[in-house]
Scaffold this active site. Sequence first.
Site, PDB file in Angstrom:
ATOM      1  N   HIS A 116       0.820  -1.226   0.000  1.00 51.08           N
ATOM      2  CA  HIS A 116       0.000   0.000   0.000  1.00 51.08           C
ATOM      3  C   HIS A 116       0.851   1.272   0.000  1.00 51.08           C
ATOM      4  O   HIS A 116       0.339   2.346  -0.296  1.00 51.08           O
ATOM      5  CB  HIS A 116      -0.988  -0.002   1.175  1.00 51.08           C
ATOM      6  CG  HIS A 116      -0.401   0.280   2.516  1.00 51.08           C
ATOM      7  ND1 HIS A 116      -0.135  -0.699   3.447  1.00 51.08           N
ATOM      8  CD2 HIS A 116      -0.021   1.441   3.099  1.00 51.08           C
ATOM      9  CE1 HIS A 116       0.355  -0.147   4.541  1.00 51.08           C
ATOM     10  NE2 HIS A 116       0.439   1.143   4.359  1.00 51.08           N
ATOM     11  N   ASP A 147       0.147  -7.680   1.533  1.00 48.21           N
ATOM     12  CA  ASP A 147       0.528  -6.263   1.616  1.00 48.21           C
ATOM     13  C   ASP A 147       2.049  -6.089   1.657  1.00 48.21           C
ATOM     14  O   ASP A 147       2.567  -5.269   2.404  1.00 48.21           O
ATOM     15  CB  ASP A 147      -0.109  -5.578   2.829  1.00 48.21           C
ATOM     16  CG  ASP A 147       0.011  -4.047   2.749  1.00 48.21           C
ATOM     17  OD1 ASP A 147       0.101  -3.529   1.627  1.00 48.21           O
ATOM     18  OD2 ASP A 147       0.042  -3.398   3.819  1.00 48.21           O
ATOM     19  N   GLY A 219       3.129   6.651   8.091  1.00 51.13           N
ATOM     20  CA  GLY A 219       4.493   6.849   7.602  1.00 51.13           C
ATOM     21  C   GLY A 219       5.432   5.751   8.053  1.00 51.13           C
ATOM     22  O   GLY A 219       6.472   5.522   7.457  1.00 51.13           O
ATOM     23  N   SER A 221       4.571   2.673   7.921  1.00 53.47           N
ATOM     24  CA  SER A 221       4.263   1.512   7.090  1.00 53.47           C
ATOM     25  C   SER A 221       5.471   1.107   6.258  1.00 53.47           C
ATOM     26  O   SER A 221       6.088   1.938   5.588  1.00 53.47           O
ATOM     27  CB  SER A 221       3.094   1.818   6.151  1.00 53.47           C
ATOM     28  OG  SER A 221       1.892   1.924   6.867  1.00 53.47           O
ATOM     29  N   LEU A 276      -5.236 -25.808  -1.896  1.00 53.63           N
ATOM     30  CA  LEU A 276      -5.651 -27.102  -1.360  1.00 53.63           C
ATOM     31  C   LEU A 276      -7.019 -27.515  -1.874  1.00 53.63           C
ATOM     32  O   LEU A 276      -7.252 -28.684  -2.158  1.00 53.63           O
ATOM     33  CB  LEU A 276      -5.647 -27.056   0.172  1.00 53.63           C
ATOM     34  CG  LEU A 276      -6.044 -28.331   0.917  1.00 53.63           C
ATOM     35  CD1 LEU A 276      -5.114 -29.494   0.552  1.00 53.63           C
ATOM     36  CD2 LEU A 276      -6.034 -28.106   2.425  1.00 53.63           C
ATOM     37  N   GLY A 277      -7.937 -26.554  -1.981  1.00 57.66           N
ATOM     38  CA  GLY A 277      -9.258 -26.864  -2.525  1.00 57.66           C
ATOM     39  C   GLY A 277     -10.308 -27.221  -1.501  1.00 57.66           C
ATOM     40  O   GLY A 277     -11.131 -28.098  -1.737  1.00 57.66           O
ATOM     41  N   VAL A 278     -10.281 -26.541  -0.348  1.00 55.35           N
ATOM     42  CA  VAL A 278     -11.291 -26.783   0.682  1.00 55.35           C
ATOM     43  C   VAL A 278     -11.848 -25.461   1.175  1.00 55.35           C
ATOM     44  O   VAL A 278     -11.160 -24.441   1.158  1.00 55.35           O
ATOM     45  CB  VAL A 278     -10.712 -27.562   1.892  1.00 55.35           C
ATOM     46  CG1 VAL A 278     -10.319 -28.965   1.497  1.00 55.35           C
ATOM     47  CG2 VAL A 278      -9.535 -26.816   2.512  1.00 55.35           C
TER      48      VAL A 278
END
Length: 461
Positions: A116, A147, A219, A221, A276-278
């Site tokens: 960001h 981020d 600032g 960040s 994973l697909g869950v």
Amino acid sequence: MKKLFFLSLITLTFVYAKSSVEFKYAPHNMEREYPTNQNRILSYNNILENVRTSIVNISIKKEISGTQLNANPFFNDPFFKEFFKGYGDIPQERIQQALGSGVIVSQDGYIITNNHVVDGANKIIVNLAGDKKEYEAKLIGKDEKSDLAIIKIEAKNLNAITFYDSDKVKVGDVVFALGNPFGIGETITHGIVSATGRSGVGIVEYEDFIQTDASINPGNSGGALINSAGHLIGINSAIISKSGGNVGIGFAIPSNMVTTVATSLIDNGKYTRAYLGVNISDISDDMSKFYNGNYGALITSVEDNSPAAKAELKRGDLIIEVNGKKIGSASELKNSIGSYAPAKTVTIKFLRDKKVNTKSVTLSILDSKTVNGELEYKGLKLTQINSTHKQQLNITINGVLVINVDEKSEAYSAGIRKNDIIIQVEESEIATLDDFKKATGSKEKKRVFIYRKGYILAIVL
């Protein structure tokens, strides 16, 4: 005549009833140890003096173009619209500036910061501690879901920070936050680790924050959170505040997540997470009783042909461990799987019928996946049109609705916009998300027909 007041001595006898609770007391003879005296000053200067040159100040410039007719409320007035009719919109350009921080991670100029801080920047300027020269940085890669972003400047022999294993960080550890708050310049604040493994804060999709009471302000960040040995334990990312200033609740992305994402961004320009697909959820105390008092990530559904389906995981399984690391919640499983690269084989331990089972699962990645009724595909976020959508958009057609488009994506470049409705891909009519997934199964580009405000458009995606 003098008035005399007599104070009589009254003896009171207190009778204490014997309590059923025996209170635990500290020893009465404990001695105090003083960390210093008048001849010595307690200081972390030797640690911080070295680390401070690993922290950079970042400023960005972002060009924002639009029209005064759209930006200025006066131009929405019918009189003004009529007055400027024939002259077209008045172009408006302005430069937006923002400030942040970054951490040097290599001697040759790689710097990690928050996504960001640099998102949408046309120009990124870096200032080094003790160096008056300004360096223009190049964006190497970014990962919005954590981020994090990597930028690079052309410089040599920089002071790269030393990383610490964030899994070993403990609540109560002394920490320092380094950064550029409010653009005033290099600043160091002091506190402790308030909590670890914070998730569900709602800041980014992948959350495993270290929480601290060290002052973190706008600032800061992208700056560093270090321990008392001067080692990086996290990248400062966000605060909780009603006023915008520090109230003692700050969050840092743990160093282990940072190194995983940063390595991929430097090598590949992007970070690709395993799949994973869950669909998963946390469990309550009552639910825990069905799993021998264990907590973890409860599988609520398994996607067809996913790695989880191939490993024969099913609804009701409680995942409690991945590659030897304990899983105590749904967010911990999400972060754990997301830290692996596609094609990685992991060992998953789970409970089924109160018995512990172990499976080896080879993770993968899909261009599209459905989560909570939404489908992600090449920068698009899609959902199936329902009666509410039809009423809001005043339409009667079926299809899948575009609810968001990443402006940096291939889909956005192709011309797809929010609230477009995809009605056909090649020869296949689209009415559901499953229809769309089947029609876009191969990696070849396809003709996509979209409905937009009464018109049907065709694009290649």
